[in-house]
Every structure is written in structure tokens, then in C-alpha cells.
Write a protein that holds these residues in place. Structure first.
Motif, PDB file in Angstrom:
ATOM      1  N   SER A 108       0.840  -1.179   0.010  1.00 29.05           N
ATOM      2  CA  SER A 108       0.033   0.052   0.110  1.00 29.05           C
ATOM      3  C   SER A 108       0.707   1.117   0.066  1.00 29.05           C
ATOM      4  CB  SER A 108      -0.662  -0.066   1.170  1.00 29.05           C
ATOM      5  OG  SER A 108      -0.433   0.536   2.257  1.00 29.05           O
ATOM      6  N   LEU A 109       0.169   2.491  -0.442  1.00 30.69           N
ATOM      7  CA  LEU A 109       0.889   3.770   0.087  1.00 30.69           C
ATOM      8  C   LEU A 109       0.812   4.076   1.302  1.00 30.69           C
ATOM      9  CD1 LEU A 109       0.155   5.434  -3.390  1.00 30.69           C
ATOM     10  CD2 LEU A 109       2.120   4.120  -2.938  1.00 30.69           C
ATOM     11  N   LEU A 110       1.692   3.818   2.308  1.00 28.49           N
ATOM     12  CA  LEU A 110       1.589   4.142   3.796  1.00 28.49           C
ATOM     13  C   LEU A 110       1.682   5.710   3.825  1.00 28.49           C
ATOM     14  CD1 LEU A 110       4.014   1.554   4.852  1.00 28.49           C
ATOM     15  CD2 LEU A 110       1.608   1.398   5.354  1.00 28.49           C
ATOM     16  N   PRO A 111       0.597   6.209   4.844  1.00 27.45           N
ATOM     17  CA  PRO A 111       0.275   5.465   5.957  1.00 27.45           C
ATOM     18  C   PRO A 111      -1.238   4.837   5.607  1.00 27.45           C
ATOM     19  CG  PRO A 111      -0.320   7.587   6.407  1.00 27.45           C
ATOM     20  CD  PRO A 111       0.715   7.558   5.272  1.00 27.45           C
ATOM     21  N   ARG A 112      -1.815   4.782   4.342  1.00 31.81           N
ATOM     22  CA  ARG A 112      -3.055   4.381   4.135  1.00 31.81           C
ATOM     23  C   ARG A 112      -3.128   2.651   3.895  1.00 31.81           C
ATOM     24  NH1 ARG A 112      -7.937   5.818   2.728  1.00 31.81           N
ATOM     25  NH2 ARG A 112      -9.400   4.897   1.181  1.00 31.81           N
ATOM     26  N   TRP A 113      -3.875   1.957   4.749  1.00 27.32           N
ATOM     27  CA  TRP A 113      -4.031   0.682   4.682  1.00 27.32           C
ATOM     28  C   TRP A 113      -2.817  -0.095   5.455  1.00 27.32           C
ATOM     29  CZ3 TRP A 113      -8.652   0.847   4.648  1.00 27.32           C
ATOM     30  CH2 TRP A 113      -9.362   1.392   3.763  1.00 27.32           C
ATOM     31  N   ARG A 114      -2.547   0.261   6.707  1.00 26.49           N
ATOM     32  CA  ARG A 114      -1.647  -0.464   7.616  1.00 26.49           C
ATOM     33  C   ARG A 114      -2.226  -1.532   8.124  1.00 26.49           C
ATOM     34  NH1 ARG A 114       0.590   4.239  11.854  1.00 26.49           N
ATOM     35  NH2 ARG A 114       1.575   5.415  10.300  1.00 26.49           N
ATOM     36  N   GLY A 115      -1.535  -2.870   8.048  1.00 29.01           N
ATOM     37  CA  GLY A 115      -2.279  -4.029   8.407  1.00 29.01           C
ATOM     38  C   GLY A 115      -2.299  -5.140   7.417  1.00 29.01           C
ATOM     39  N   ALA A 116      -2.750  -6.282   7.662  1.00 29.03           N
ATOM     40  CA  ALA A 116      -2.630  -7.683   7.121  1.00 29.03           C
ATOM     41  C   ALA A 116      -3.175  -7.713   5.617  1.00 29.03           C
ATOM     42  CB  ALA A 116      -3.450  -8.794   8.002  1.00 29.03           C
ATOM     43  N   GLY A 126     -13.160   1.108  -2.757  1.00 32.70           N
ATOM     44  CA  GLY A 126     -13.116   1.750  -4.130  1.00 32.70           C
ATOM     45  C   GLY A 126     -11.962   2.606  -4.432  1.00 32.70           C
ATOM     46  N   ASP A 127     -10.733   2.551  -3.822  1.00 31.15           N
ATOM     47  CA  ASP A 127      -9.557   3.098  -4.460  1.00 31.15           C
ATOM     48  C   ASP A 127      -9.192   2.839  -5.597  1.00 31.15           C
ATOM     49  OD1 ASP A 127      -9.542   3.866  -1.620  1.00 31.15           O
ATOM     50  OD2 ASP A 127      -7.579   2.906  -1.089  1.00 31.15           O
ATOM     51  N   ARG A 128      -8.916   3.921  -6.577  1.00 28.11           N
ATOM     52  CA  ARG A 128      -8.209   3.703  -7.837  1.00 28.11           C
ATOM     53  C   ARG A 128      -6.885   3.696  -7.955  1.00 28.11           C
ATOM     54  NH1 ARG A 128     -12.329   1.479  -7.612  1.00 28.11           N
ATOM     55  NH2 ARG A 128     -14.388   1.971  -8.448  1.00 28.11           N
ATOM     56  N   THR A 129      -6.188   4.160  -7.019  1.00 26.71           N
ATOM     57  CA  THR A 129      -4.679   4.232  -7.029  1.00 26.71           C
ATOM     58  C   THR A 129      -4.192   3.450  -5.612  1.00 26.71           C
ATOM     59  OG1 THR A 129      -4.781   6.069  -8.339  1.00 26.71           O
ATOM     60  CG2 THR A 129      -2.548   5.308  -7.031  1.00 26.71           C
ATOM     61  N   THR A 130      -3.292   2.555  -5.655  1.00 29.73           N
ATOM     62  CA  THR A 130      -2.534   2.110  -4.499  1.00 29.73           C
ATOM     63  C   THR A 130      -1.072   1.873  -4.835  1.00 29.73           C
ATOM     64  OG1 THR A 130      -2.555   0.265  -2.958  1.00 29.73           O
ATOM     65  CG2 THR A 130      -2.996  -0.488  -5.073  1.00 29.73           C
ATOM     66  N   GLY A 131      -0.327   1.028  -4.270  1.00 29.94           N
ATOM     67  CA  GLY A 131       1.055   1.052  -4.489  1.00 29.94           C
ATOM     68  C   GLY A 131       1.742  -0.025  -3.579  1.00 29.94           C
ATOM     69  N   ALA A 132       3.021   0.119  -3.615  1.00 32.26           N
ATOM     70  CA  ALA A 132       3.953  -0.612  -2.517  1.00 32.26           C
ATOM     71  C   ALA A 132       4.818   0.312  -1.946  1.00 32.26           C
ATOM     72  CB  ALA A 132       4.438  -1.722  -3.180  1.00 32.26           C
ATOM     73  N   SER A 133       5.104   0.201  -0.466  1.00 30.20           N
ATOM     74  CA  SER A 133       6.135   0.839   0.039  1.00 30.20           C
ATOM     75  C   SER A 133       7.130   0.024   0.781  1.00 30.20           C
ATOM     76  CB  SER A 133       5.419   1.680   1.339  1.00 30.20           C
ATOM     77  OG  SER A 133       4.200   2.413   0.888  1.00 30.20           O
ATOM     78  N   VAL A 134       8.489   0.541   0.861  1.00 36.02           N
ATOM     79  CA  VAL A 134       9.273  -0.157   1.540  1.00 36.02           C
ATOM     80  C   VAL A 134       9.811   0.787   2.830  1.00 36.02           C
ATOM     81  CG1 VAL A 134      11.950  -1.051   1.857  1.00 36.02           C
ATOM     82  CG2 VAL A 134      10.511  -1.546  -0.344  1.00 36.02           C
ATOM     83  N   PHE A 135       9.374   0.119   4.121  1.00 36.10           N
ATOM     84  CA  PHE A 135       9.898   1.112   5.244  1.00 36.10           C
ATOM     85  C   PHE A 135      10.782   0.441   6.382  1.00 36.10           C
ATOM     86  CE2 PHE A 135       6.058  -1.438   6.230  1.00 36.10           C
ATOM     87  CZ  PHE A 135       6.095  -1.643   7.583  1.00 36.10           C
ATOM     88  N   GLN A 136      11.158   1.084   7.139  1.00 37.48           N
ATOM     89  CA  GLN A 136      11.978   0.520   8.324  1.00 37.48           C
ATOM     90  C   GLN A 136      10.822   0.147   9.207  1.00 37.48           C
ATOM     91  OE1 GLN A 136      15.796   1.029   8.506  1.00 37.48           O
ATOM     92  NE2 GLN A 136      15.318  -0.747   9.821  1.00 37.48           N
ATOM     93  N   LEU A 137      11.246  -1.323   9.544  1.00 36.11           N
ATOM     94  CA  LEU A 137      10.195  -1.971  10.527  1.00 36.11           C
ATOM     95  C   LEU A 137      10.730  -1.354  11.990  1.00 36.11           C
ATOM     96  CD1 LEU A 137       7.996  -4.173   9.852  1.00 36.11           C
ATOM     97  CD2 LEU A 137       9.580  -5.470  10.952  1.00 36.11           C
ATOM     98  N   VAL A 138       9.432  -0.940  12.792  1.00 34.47           N
ATOM     99  CA  VAL A 138       9.551  -0.475  14.129  1.00 34.47           C
ATOM    100  C   VAL A 138       8.583  -1.428  14.916  1.00 34.47           C
ATOM    101  CG1 VAL A 138      10.362   1.743  13.399  1.00 34.47           C
ATOM    102  CG2 VAL A 138       7.835   1.402  13.634  1.00 34.47           C
TER     103      VAL A 138
END
Length: 313
Positions: A108-116, A126-138
């Protein structure tokens, strides 16, 4: 760098292969234990376990990243941990075992849709755009600083399974680039900005299609819950799984009324809209064309009422 990889389902496999093909040393893979699959409940390795075996990489099977799993990872002396859809939380002390900590590829494009279930919830909303993110795990859920992201315009009619397949490939390329930047000392992570939304794991109940809503809303939920946990409607007291569907013509039928038009089976939804059922799976049976399912009902008379739904012909 020495890298340990944690992941379980098929969408994590492109990332695993990208790490294996990189200039870095993939020293081990952590994945969940073999799970019973199919009607015969045969114990089957995860897709990541099978891919790691084909690559000749040592595998640690653990359903929880507990003290035993932490000790196993410590023996690998990793510089960096990489996690993609493992299915469990990384906590201390494991979080600090790698010299560079852990990075997470999240769909997802964080912080939208955090979780499993980020892709599933994006489609349901109904989102028409999403994506992928690489982040530092905390320690907090999907809250770390972001190294990079890739945006993705969701194709019209695409299901969660199809979107995940595309994002798995695009995300693997992004992940490989971030790993190289961390190794080179050029990686820069920025804090997440904006309101966070949550994407918890879905249950079978989340796949129920609410036919009082307009067809576009019904189809958003269908796409978001396909293939898992599975979109369905209640027909004759049983759950009818919907495997393929699209928007139909407007109608004057009440929501929940089923009718047939040529080879199509129409399911009336809210506000005078319909959903065309193309492929369905009745309880206890295999997938079939919706028209074949309809003929198998062997309806008598111009109109028959079934518990849980209305059927018109």
C-alpha cells in the motif's frame, strides 16, 4: 550484506527471488510451518519455503517469531532483515538482531491501509490508486519511516489477487533498489505523512455481498474479497460463491432478485442496478458458469421465491 528473508505466501516469492539474485548474500529464509491444504488436508510447504528450497537457501519454519526463531536467526549473523507478508510480528529482541534492522515491503501507499490485508481493503473502499512501500520496521504496526514507494493505478475490474500479482513484481524491484541503497549508505527514509487507515485480516463474513447497496459498491467488495476470503451471496439457505462478475444493466427489480437474460444471470442490487454473475461455485461443488448453475435449479413457474433471495424468470 548478509540478508535474512521472512515471508510466506506467493506474493512474497518475487521479492525472495530478487534478493537471491542480488549482489548480497541471502543466508536464510524464515517462513511459516507447512499447512494442510485441499480437501485431503495434505501438509504443504508455503510458496516461500518451496522457492527457498529450489534456491538452496536454508529455511527456518516458525509460526511465531519467538525466542527459538530469534536464536536461529542470530546464528545467521545477518546485516539486514527483509520481511514480505510473513504473517507475524517482529518484536524485540529479534527486531535489533540485524545490524541495519529490518525493512518491510508493504502493499500500500503508507500510511493508508496499515495491516494484514491492504490490497483487499483498498479495493473494497473503491480506491483507484494504490502501490507498494518499503519502510523501516518498528515496534508499532507499519509505522516506520519509508525508504521508497511505487504507485499503481488499479485496472478496471481487477481483483485483489490480480492486483497483488502486479504489486508483487513491482514491489520486488523497489525492494532490491532499497537494499542496494542501504548497502551503499545512500538510503534515506522519510516519516509517513497523512492520516493512517487500518486493513485488518478479512474473515469469510467480510465476503458477504450486501445487495441493498448499488452495484458498483457490491462489485468493489467482490473484487476486494476475490480470491480470498471469497465473495458470496446467500441463495436457498446456502452460500453461493461468486468467482466472476461485472456490472449489468439497470433494472426495476428489487434488490436481491435473481433473473436470467440469455446466458447471463442478473442479480439485482440497490438503486436499480444489477450485477452480472459469470462464474459461481455452489456449496460442496466446483466452479461453473452461472448459466449452468441457474439451469440446475430447475425452477418451475414464472417466479419462485427461495429463502434468502428472490428468483424471477
Amino acid at each position: 550484506m548478509r540478508i535474512v528473508f521472512a515471508g510466506t505466501p506467493a506474493p512474497a516469492v518475487p521479492s525472495l527471488r530478487a534478493v537471491a539474485a542480488s549482489a548480497h548474500d541471502l543466508v536464510g529464509v524464515v517462513t511459516r510451518s507447512d499447512a494442510p491444504l485441499g480437501r485431503k488436508r495434505v501438509l504443504t510447504p508455503s510458496p516461500v519455503a518451496e522457492a527457498a528450497d529450489s534456491l538452496g537457501v536454508p529455511v527456518i519454519k516458525a509460526d511465531r517469531l519467538d525466542a527459538e526463531a530469534t536464536a536461529a536467526v542470530e546464528t545467521l549473523a545477518p546485516d539486514l532483515g527483509v520481511i514480505v507478508a510473513y504473517g507475524g510480528l517482529v518484536r524485540e529482541p529479534l527486531l535489533s538482531v540485524p545490524r541495519h534492522g529490518w525493512i518491510n515491503l508493504h502493499f500500500s501507499l503508507l500510511p493508508r491501509w496499515r495491516g494484514a490485508a491492504p490490497v483487499q481493503h483498498a479495493l473494497i473502499a473503491g480506491d483507484r490508486t494504490t502501490g507498494a512501500s518499503v519502510f523501516q520496521l518498528v515496534a508499532a504496526l507499519d509505522a516506520g519511516d519509508v525508504f521508497g514507494e511505487v504507485r499503481y493505478d488499479i485496472p478496471r475490474g481487477a481483483t485483489a489477487g490480480e492486483v497483488l500479482t502486479d504489486l508483487a513484481d513491482a514491489g520486488a524491484e523497489l525492494l532490491a533498489r532499497v537494499i542496494d541503497e542501504i548497502a551503499a549508505g545512500t538510503a534515506r527514509a522519510v516519516p509517513q505523512r497523512g492520516a493512517a487507515t487500518l486493513a485488518p485480516k478479512l474473515s469469510i463474513a467480510d465476503g458477504a455481498l450486501d445487495l441493498t447497496r448499488p452495484a458498483d459498491v457490491v462489485l468493489d467488495r467482490f473484487r476486494g474479497t476475490t480470491p480470498e476470503p471469497g465473495a458470496h451471496v446467500g441463495i436457498a439457505g446456502a452460500r453461493l460463491k461468486v468467482l466472476a462478475a461485472h456490472r449489468g444493466p439497470d433494472t426495476d427489480l428489487a434488490p436481491g432478485v435473481l433473473s436470467v437474460s440469455g446466458k447471463d444471470v442478473l442479480l439485482a442490487a440497490g438503486e436499480g442496478t444489477t450485477v452480472v454473475l459469470k462464474t459461481v461455485q455452489p456449496a460442496g461443488k466446483g466452479a461453473m458458469a452461472a448459466g449452468d448453475w441457474w439451469r440446475g435449479l430447475r425452477l418451475d413457474g414464472p417466479r419462485v421465491e427461495l429463502p434468502g433471495a428472490q428468483v424471477a424468470s
